[in-house]
Design a protein around this motif. Structure first.
Motif, PDB file in Angstrom:
ATOM      1  N   UNK A   1       0.831  -1.209   0.000  1.00  0.00           N
ATOM      2  CA  UNK A   1       0.000   0.000   0.000  1.00  0.00           C
ATOM      3  C   UNK A   1       0.865   1.258   0.000  1.00  0.00           C
ATOM      4  N   UNK A   2       1.925   1.250   0.797  1.00  0.00           N
ATOM      5  CA  UNK A   2       2.811   2.415   0.828  1.00  0.00           C
ATOM      6  C   UNK A   2       3.448   2.615  -0.535  1.00  0.00           C
ATOM      7  N   UNK A   3       3.914   1.531  -1.146  1.00  0.00           N
ATOM      8  CA  UNK A   3       4.538   1.622  -2.461  1.00  0.00           C
ATOM      9  C   UNK A   3       3.558   2.152  -3.505  1.00  0.00           C
ATOM     10  N   UNK A   4       2.316   1.707  -3.436  1.00  0.00           N
ATOM     11  CA  UNK A   4       1.298   2.176  -4.382  1.00  0.00           C
ATOM     12  C   UNK A   4       1.056   3.675  -4.228  1.00  0.00           C
ATOM     13  N   UNK A   5       0.988   4.142  -2.997  1.00  0.00           N
ATOM     14  CA  UNK A   5       0.771   5.564  -2.753  1.00  0.00           C
ATOM     15  C   UNK A   5       1.945   6.393  -3.268  1.00  0.00           C
ATOM     16  N   UNK A   6       3.165   5.915  -3.024  1.00  0.00           N
ATOM     17  CA  UNK A   6       4.343   6.627  -3.510  1.00  0.00           C
ATOM     18  C   UNK A   6       4.378   6.644  -5.037  1.00  0.00           C
TER      19      UNK A   6
ATOM     20  N   UNK B   1      11.903  13.111  -5.070  1.00  0.00           N
ATOM     21  CA  UNK B   1      11.103  14.088  -4.321  1.00  0.00           C
ATOM     22  C   UNK B   1      10.325  13.448  -3.186  1.00  0.00           C
ATOM     23  N   UNK B   2      10.756  12.270  -2.749  1.00  0.00           N
ATOM     24  CA  UNK B   2      10.145  11.602  -1.600  1.00  0.00           C
ATOM     25  C   UNK B   2      11.101  11.711  -0.424  1.00  0.00           C
ATOM     26  N   UNK B   3      10.581  12.127   0.730  1.00  0.00           N
ATOM     27  CA  UNK B   3      11.419  12.404   1.886  1.00  0.00           C
ATOM     28  C   UNK B   3      10.898  11.617   3.085  1.00  0.00           C
ATOM     29  N   UNK B   4      11.785  10.819   3.685  1.00  0.00           N
ATOM     30  CA  UNK B   4      11.385   9.867   4.717  1.00  0.00           C
ATOM     31  C   UNK B   4      12.091  10.168   6.035  1.00  0.00           C
ATOM     32  N   UNK B   5      11.285  10.340   7.076  1.00  0.00           N
ATOM     33  CA  UNK B   5      11.819  10.640   8.403  1.00  0.00           C
ATOM     34  C   UNK B   5      11.153   9.705   9.410  1.00  0.00           C
ATOM     35  N   UNK B   6      11.687   9.619  10.641  1.00  0.00           N
ATOM     36  CA  UNK B   6      11.091   8.731  11.642  1.00  0.00           C
ATOM     37  C   UNK B   6       9.689   9.190  12.047  1.00  0.00           C
ATOM     38  N   UNK B   7       9.016   8.335  12.790  1.00  0.00           N
ATOM     39  CA  UNK B   7       7.684   8.685  13.267  1.00  0.00           C
ATOM     40  C   UNK B   7       7.694   9.506  14.540  1.00  0.00           C
ATOM     41  N   UNK B   8       8.821   9.570  15.245  1.00  0.00           N
ATOM     42  CA  UNK B   8       8.895  10.327  16.491  1.00  0.00           C
ATOM     43  C   UNK B   8       8.868  11.825  16.192  1.00  0.00           C
TER      44      UNK B   8
END
Length: 261
Positions: A52-57, A142-149
Motif C-alpha cells: 500500500x505504501x509503495x502504491x501511494x508513492x 522528491x520523496x522524503x522519509x523521516x522517523x515517526x517520532x
C-alpha cells in the motif's frame, strides 16, 4: 508535472490506525508549510503495509508530487517504509555507506548488522540529517522519509523544506476570506451563486461548511474563498454582494479583506 509542485503527507504506522497512538504530524506539517507559503495538497494515514505504501508513492510519483513521509524507517520487521520506497522507485535496498558510518560512529562495537539495517536505503538515496540522535532519514527523488517520532521528524522536515524544497516557498502566500450566512437557506439554495463565482474566478478555491446549533432553528453556513490576495478579495466581495441581495439572510463577516494581515 504541474507548474507548481504539490506537497503531500504520508503518516505511516499500524499504531495510528489502531488508535494506540494519536497522529501529531498532520497539524504540525500544515503549520510548517504555511510558514513558508505552501499548502498541503493531500494527506494519507497508512498502516505498515509495504504494498500500500509503495502504491501511494508510485501514484505521487506519477503526479509529480513531493512527499513528506513520517514513520516506519526503523530496522524492526514491522518497519517496511524503506522497502516500500525501494519498491516504488524500482530500486534495490543497499547499505548507504555514509549512513552506515554515522551508525558505526554512534554505536561503536554495538553497530551490529541488525542495527546497520537502519542505513539500508534504496540505491541512489540521499541522507536527511537528524539533529536529535544523528540517525539519518533519507530521500529518493522528491520523496522524503523521516522517523515517526515527532521530536526527530519535525526538525528533519524543516530541513527538507528549507534545503530541498525551497523552490516551493512563496513570499506571498494564499489568503482566505470568510463569512457566515445565517438564515434558513441550505447549501443547495446557494449552488448557483457558488458555481458562478468559481466560473468567474477559476484560480480561487471555495469552501462551504454548513452547521446547525442544537438550540437554534436557523442554519449557519460558513463560506470562504482562498487564493492570491487580490483574486480572493475580489471573489469575496462578489460573494458578499451576491448574498446581500437575497432575502431572509444575515451575513457575519469573519475575515474580510480589510482584516487581513
Amino acid at each position: 508535472m504541474r507548474a507548481q509542485q504539490r506537497v503531500g503527507l504520508l503518516v505511516i504506522g499500524d499504531e495510528i490506525l489502531s488508535g494506540k497512538r494519536q497522529d501529531r504530524h498532520f497539524a504540525a506539517v500544515v503549520a510548517m508549510l504555511a510558514e513558508r507559503g505552501i499548502e498541503l495538497a493531500w494527506a494519507q494515514v497508512l498502516g505498515d503495509d509495504e504494498a500500500r505504501i509503495a502504491t501511494s508513492l508510485a501514484r505521487a510519483g506519477e503526479d509529480g508530487d513531493a512527499v513528506l513521509s513520517c514513520g516506519g524507517i526503523g530496522a524492526t520487521p514491522d518497519d517496511v517504509t524503506r522497502q516500500a520506497a525501494a519498491r516504488a522507485g524500482g530500486r534495490a535496498l543497499a547499505l548507504h555507506e555514509a549512513g552506515a558510518a554515522i551508525l558505526r560512529d554512534k554505536f561503536g562495537d554495538r553497530a551490529t548488522p541488525q542495527r546497520l539495517r537502519m542505513a539500508e536505503f534504496p540505491e541512489g538515496a540521499e541522507l536527511i540529517p537528524n539533529p536529535v540522535n544523528g540517525v539519518a532519514g533519507f530521500s529518493l527523488g522528491s520523496w522524503y522519509f523521516v522517523p515517526g517520532f515527532p521530536d526527530m521528524a519535525w526538525p528533519m522536515l524543516e530541513w527538507v523544506l528549507d534545503q530541498r524544497l525551497r523552490h516551493l516557498h512563496n513570499a506571498e502566500p494564499a489568503e482566505e476570506y470568510r463569512l457566515r450566512v445565517i438564515g434558513t437557506t441550505g447549501e443547495s439554495d446557494l449552488l448557483d451563486l457558488m458555481e458562478g463565482l468559481l466560473a468567474a474566478h477559476p484560480a480561487i478555491r471555495l469552501s462551504s461548511l454548513p452547521a446547525r446549533h442544537r438550540d437554534q432553528e436557523e442554519r449557519h453556513i460558513e463560506l470562504g474563498v482562498r487564493g492570491a490576495a487580490a483574486d480572493a478579495a475580489r471573489a469575496y466581495r462578489e460573494l458578499r454582494d451576491g448574498l446581500s441581495v437575497r432575502e431572509g439572510l444575515r451575513i457575519e463577516e469573519l475575515r474580510p479583506p480589510d482584516a487581513a494581515g
